[in-house]
Scaffold this active site. Structure first.
Site, PDB file in Angstrom:
ATOM      1  N   GLU A 144      23.195 -12.469  17.902  1.00  0.00           N
ATOM      2  CA  GLU A 144      23.454 -13.466  16.864  1.00  0.00           C
ATOM      3  C   GLU A 144      23.396 -14.794  17.597  1.00  0.00           C
ATOM      4  O   GLU A 144      24.407 -15.316  18.024  1.00  0.00           O
ATOM      5  CB  GLU A 144      24.822 -13.211  16.234  1.00  0.00           C
ATOM      6  N   GLU A 153      19.277 -22.675  19.314  1.00  0.00           N
ATOM      7  CA  GLU A 153      20.195 -22.260  20.376  1.00  0.00           C
ATOM      8  C   GLU A 153      19.495 -21.407  21.432  1.00  0.00           C
ATOM      9  O   GLU A 153      20.146 -20.743  22.241  1.00  0.00           O
ATOM     10  CB  GLU A 153      21.397 -21.513  19.784  1.00  0.00           C
TER      11      GLU A 153
HETATM   12  N1  SAH Z   1      28.132 -12.148  18.709  1.00  0.00           N
HETATM   13  C1  SAH Z   1      29.274 -12.917  18.296  1.00  0.00           C
HETATM   14  C2  SAH Z   1      29.211 -14.352  18.743  1.00  0.00           C
HETATM   15  C3  SAH Z   1      27.954 -15.123  18.373  1.00  0.00           C
HETATM   16  S1  SAH Z   1      27.958 -16.786  18.921  1.00  0.00           S
HETATM   17  C4  SAH Z   1      29.420 -12.813  16.790  1.00  0.00           C
HETATM   18  O1  SAH Z   1      28.432 -12.490  16.142  1.00  0.00           O
HETATM   19  O2  SAH Z   1      30.502 -13.042  16.241  1.00  0.00           O
HETATM   20  C5  SAH Z   1      26.765 -16.768  20.187  1.00  0.00           C
HETATM   21  C6  SAH Z   1      27.346 -16.542  21.578  1.00  0.00           C
HETATM   22  O3  SAH Z   1      26.272 -16.277  22.436  1.00  0.00           O
HETATM   23  C7  SAH Z   1      28.070 -17.720  22.170  1.00  0.00           C
HETATM   24  O4  SAH Z   1      29.330 -17.268  22.605  1.00  0.00           O
HETATM   25  C8  SAH Z   1      27.207 -18.154  23.364  1.00  0.00           C
HETATM   26  O5  SAH Z   1      28.003 -18.589  24.458  1.00  0.00           O
HETATM   27  C9  SAH Z   1      26.473 -16.886  23.703  1.00  0.00           C
HETATM   28  N2  SAH Z   1      25.108 -16.966  24.280  1.00  0.00           N
HETATM   29  C10 SAH Z   1      24.061 -17.640  23.757  1.00  0.00           C
HETATM   30  N3  SAH Z   1      22.932 -17.399  24.436  1.00  0.00           N
HETATM   31  C11 SAH Z   1      23.262 -16.517  25.431  1.00  0.00           C
HETATM   32  C12 SAH Z   1      22.511 -15.866  26.452  1.00  0.00           C
HETATM   33  N4  SAH Z   1      21.193 -16.053  26.560  1.00  0.00           N
HETATM   34  N5  SAH Z   1      23.181 -15.059  27.300  1.00  0.00           N
HETATM   35  C13 SAH Z   1      24.507 -14.859  27.158  1.00  0.00           C
HETATM   36  N6  SAH Z   1      25.260 -15.436  26.203  1.00  0.00           N
HETATM   37  C14 SAH Z   1      24.647 -16.255  25.332  1.00  0.00           C
END
Ligand code: SAH
Length: 685
Positions: A144, A153
C-alpha cells in the site's frame, strides 16, 4: 543525532533554523502522519482483507506455501491479515524505524510473531537467500504505497525492484492492478489557481485593467500535484467536457517499468467549451477478476452511498499548459506523461507532436503565487473590498507603503491616485529576485517607474528608500508566504512596528486592526485523522494510537494545525466568538495579549475541536474574513473562505452535547506571546 528544522519566525517573517534532537523529526512525522486516517479507512481495509484472503486461497489451491512480501507494512496490518488468512510466512518491510518498532509490538500483541518477520529496511536493501533477510522469494506481493497521484510515493521503482529481486515470477499481487481515470473540464474556479485573470479597478478616471505579463500566459506552471477533496467542489463550479476516460493501468503482478513514458487516448468532447483542467483519480482492483474494487471516483461518477471519506487518497487537479477551445464531437488526443514519481497532461488536436517535458514554471509568477494565493488574487469581490477601503483612505498626496508578499495592493493604490507608492518585497529562498518578476508585471501594464520595489527588510528601511518622505498610508492585506497559521500574518504588525520611525504622525494603517475568532465545531470527517482507532478489522492497533498520542504531546502543549476547511465540512456547535484584537495603529506591545472565557455549546453534537481564524478590519465597515464567511443554515453548516487555511485545535477528548435548557460551556484560555508571535491555547470541556 541532531537534525536541523526550518521554521518561519512570525515576528521577523524570515526562516530560522533550529537544531533539534533526533526525536523531534519523527514525532512530527508521526503526529502529522496519515496512519490514523488509513486505519479509519474501512472501505480500504475491508477490500485489502478480501483481496488478501483471495490471493492466499489461490496460492494454497495450487498446493504451494503462501510466502508474503508486504512492502511498507506500517502497523503490520496487511501482514496480520495475510497471516490470519492462512499465509505460511510474511516478510514485512518498513523503512521508517519508529514504525518498524511499533509493528514489532503490534504483531507480538496480536500473537503473530512466529508468522511475521518485521524488517526495518527500505525494500531495495532487502536481501534474499539462506543468510538473507528473506529465506526465499515470496509468491504473494502486498503493498500500500500509493498517494493521491498513485505513484508519488515511489510505488513504481519499488515494484520494479521487487519483481526483479524479491518475488517469484507469476506471483499474486494485492492489489492486482491500478487504473488511472481522467475527465476533461472547464472551471473558472480551478483555472483561477493557475492563471492570473485581468483585475478590474474602478478608479476616479475610469476603469483600469491590470493584466498578467505574457510570460505567465504561456507558462505551464509548477509540476507539483494539486490534490484536493474534489467531493467538496460543487458541480456548479465546473463543467465536464468529456466522459470519464481510462488513461492507463498498471498490473502489479507482472514486472513493472518505472522509466518515464507516456500514454495517449483519443476523446471526443460531449460539450463545447474551454478545456482547462484534467481531473483525475484512480481505483485499485484487489484481485484479477476486478470484483474487489476500491475507488477514489468523485461523487458525480459514483453513487454517494458508496463514498468513503479519506484524506490519504483524494483526487488530482491537473492544469493544461494552456486553455484550449474544444468543440463537441471533435477528435482530441489527451496525453498523460509520467516520470518515476509524477504525472502531467497535454491536450492535442492532432496526433503528432507529443511534448513530454515536465512542466516547469518559466515565468516565476507561479513561484511567487501558489495556487490558493492565485485563487485569492483572482477573487474579484475581495479586490473590490480592498478598492473600496483604499478609496476611503487615499488622498492625492498620499505616500503609500505596502507590506505584504506578492500583493497587488500597490498597483491598486496607484490606480486610485496615490502620489507615491512603494512596496516591500524582500528576497525569498524560492524566488531570489522578486524585483525582476515585478518589472515584467509593471511593464505589461505600463507601470514602470510608477511603483518602487524596496528589497530591504522593514528594520533596514532608510529614509532614502522613501525619497526622504514620511509614509502617510501603510497598507497590507496582510499576506506572507511564510505564514502557516492564520495569526502568522500578524507579521504585518511587527513590520509596522519596525517602520514606525518612517510613519507620518497622521498615518493611516490599513488594515487598522485584526481580530482572532474562535468557534467550537463538530467535523463531518476530519476528526478521523486525529482519533484513536483501537482495533482495525479485528486487529489490536492501540500501540499505534498510543504512539500518535505520545508524539502529539511531545512538546507538552498541543498545537493548532492549519487546514483549508472548505475541503473539510463541519457544523458549528457554538456561536463564533471574537477572542483577541490587534491594534495596528499602535506598535506591538511588550506584554502578552491573553484572554479567558467560556463559550456555550448551542447545538447537539460532538465537540471535536475549535477552529480559529483572523478577520482584518480594513476601514470603517469594511472587513475581510479569512475564516467563516457564513453560517449557512439552522443546522450550523459553515461556509469557509475558499482561499485560506484555518487553524484547527483538536480536543484531546470529545464531548457530546445535548440541547438542554442550560447548555454546556467550554472554557478557554488563549495567549498571544508578543515575543514569539505564537498563540498558545487551552480548552476545558
Ligand atoms: N501497510 C500499512 C501502511 C501503509 S503506509 C497499511 O496499509 O496500513 C506506507 C508505509 O510504507 C510507510 O510506513 C512508509 O514508511 C513505508 N514505505 C514506503 N516505501 C517503502 C519501501 N520501498 N520500503 C520499505 N518501506 C516503505
Amino acid at each position: 543525532m541532531k537534525t536541523f528544522c526550518g521554521r518561519a519566525n512570525p515576528t521577523t517573517g524570515s526562516m530560522e533554523w533550529f537544531e533539534e534532537g533526533e526525536d523531534y523529526d519523527y514525532h512530527q512525522e508521526i503526529a502529522r502522519s496519515r496512519y490514523a486516517d488509513m486505519l479509519h479507512d474501512k472501505d480500504r481495509n475491508v477490500k485489502y482483507y478480501q483481496g488478501i484472503r483471495a490471493a492466499v486461497s489461490r496460492v494454497k489451491e495450487r498446493g504451494e506455501k503462501a510466502i508474503v512480501l508486504d512492502i511498507g507494512t506500517g502497523t503490520g496490518l496487511l501482514s496480520m491479515m495475510a497471516a490470519s488468512a492462512g499465509a505460511d510466512f510474511c516478510y514485512a518491510i518498513e523503512v521508517f524505524k519508529p514504525m518498524a518498532n511499533a509493528a514489532v509490538k503490534i504483531v507480538e500483541k496480536n500473537g503473530f510473531s512466529d508468522k511475521i518477520k518485521i524488517i526495518n529496511k527500505h525494500s531495495t536493501e532487502v536481501t534474499v537467500g539462506p543468510d538473507g533477510d528473506m529465506q526465499c522469494r515470496a509468491n504473494i506481493l502486498i503493498t500500500e504505497l500509493f498517494d493521491t497521484e498513485l505513484i508519488g510515493e515511489g510505488a513504481l521503482p519499488t515494484y520494479e525492484h521487487a519483481h526483479k529481486y524479491l518475488v517469484q515470477e507469476g506471483c499474486e499481487a494485492v492489489p492486482h492492478r491500478a487504473t488511472v481515470y481522467v475527465q476533461l473540464v472547464e472551471s473558472r474556479r480551478m483555472w483561477s489557481w493557475k492563471k492570473l485573470f485581468p483585475v478590474h479597478v474602478e478608479a476616479e478616471d475610469g476603469e483600469k485593467i491590470l493584466i498578467p505579463p505574457s510570460e505567465m500566459e504561456n507558462c505551464p506552471g509548477v509540476p507539483s500535484v494539486c490534490d484536493i477533496q474534489l467531493n467538496q467542489m460543487p458541480s456548479s463550479d465546473f463543467s465536464t467536457l468529456s466522459d470519464v476516460v481510462t488513461m492507463f493501468s498498471v498490473d502489479f503482478s507482472k514486472p513493472v517499468q518505472s522509466a518515464s513514458t507516456y500514454y495517449r487516448v483519443q476523446l471526443e468532447p460531449v460539450k463545447s467549451g474551454k478545456a482547462q483542467i484534467v481531473l483525475s483519480w484512480w481505483d485499485i482492483d484487489m484481485d484479477p477478476s476486478g470484483m474487489i474494487n476500491c475507488t477514489m471516483a468523485p461523487y458525480w461518477v459514483k453513487p454517494t452511498s458508496a463514498l468513503q471519506w479519506r484524506d490519504h487518497w483524494m483526487q488530482c487537479v491537473y492544469f493544461l499548459p494552456r486553455e484550449e477551445p474544444v468543440l463537441q464531437g471533435e477528435k482530441l488526443y489527451l496525453t498523460a506523461c509520467r516520470d518515476e514519481y509524477s504525472v502531467w497532461y497535454n491536450l492535442q488536436k492532432a496526433r503528432a507532436g507529443v511534448g513530454v517535458e515536465s512542466p516547469v514554471c518559466r515565468c516565476r509568477a507561479h513561484l511567487l503565487w501558489n495556487r490558493p494565493r492565485l485563487g485569492e488574487l483572482n477573487d474579484q469581490s475581495r479586490t473590490r473590498q480592498y478598492v473600496q477601503a483604499l478609496r476611503k483612505v487615499l488622498k492625492t498626496d498620499s505616500v503609500c507603503l505596502c507590506i505584504s508578499d506578492g500583493s497587488l495592493l500597490p498597483v491598486l493604490a496607484h490606480y486610485l491616485g496615490a502620489k507615491q507608492v512603494q512596496c516591500m518585497q524582500p528576497s525569498r529562498i524560492d524566488l531570489l529576485h522578486p524585483h525582476e518578476l515585478w518589472q515584467a508585471f509593471f511593464k505589461a501594464n505600463h507601470l514602470e517607474d510608477k511603483i518602487k520595489i524596496i528589497e530591504a527588510r522593514p528594520e533596514l528601511l532608510k529614509p532614502s528608500h522613501l525619497e526622504d518622505k514620511k509614509i502617510s498610508v501603510l497598507v497590507g492585506e496582510p499576506f506572507f508566504t511564510t505564514s502557516l497559521l492564520p495569526w502568522h500574518n500578524l507579521y504585518f504588525w511587527y513590520a509596522r512596528t519596525a517602520v514606525s520611525p518612517h510613519l507620518a504622525s497622521s498615518v493611516t494603517v490599513l488594515p487598522q486592526s485584526a481580530s482572532l475568532h474562535m468557534m467550537i465545531v463538530e467535523f463531518q470527517d476530519l476528526w478521523r485523522i486525529r482519533s484513536p482507532c483501537g482495533t482495525c478489522e479485528g486487529f489490536d492497533v492501540q500501540t499505534m494510537d498510543d504512539m500518535i498520542k505520545n508524539s502529539l504531546n511531545f512538546r507538552e502543549s498541543k498545537e493548532a494545525e492549519p487546514h483549508p476547511l472548505w475541503e473539510y465540512p463541519c457544523k458549528s456547535l457554538s456561536d463564533p466568538q471574537e477572542v483577541l484584537t490587534f491594534d495596528f495603529t499602535r506598535t506591538v506591545p511588550q506584554h502578552c495579549l491573553s484572554t479567558e472565557g467560556s463559550v456555550k455549546l448551542l447545538r447537539k453534537g460532538k465537540s471535536h475541536g475549535a477552529v480559529l481564524w483572523m478577520d482584518y478590519h480594513l476601514a470603517a465597515d469594511i472587513s475581510i474574513s479569512t475564516g467563516l464567511m457564513q453560517l449557512s443554515d439552522e443546522k450550523g453548516n459553515c461556509e469557509w473562505n475558499p482561499h485560506c487555511k484555518q487553524a484547527v485545535y483538536f480536543f484531546s477528548s470529545v464531548i457530546e452535547s445535548e440541547i438542554q435548557s442550560d447548555p454546556t460551556a467550554v472554557t478557554y484560555a488563549i495567549n498571544f506571546d508578543t515575543k514569539t508571535g505564537e498563540i498558545a491555547m487551552d480548552f476545558k470541556l
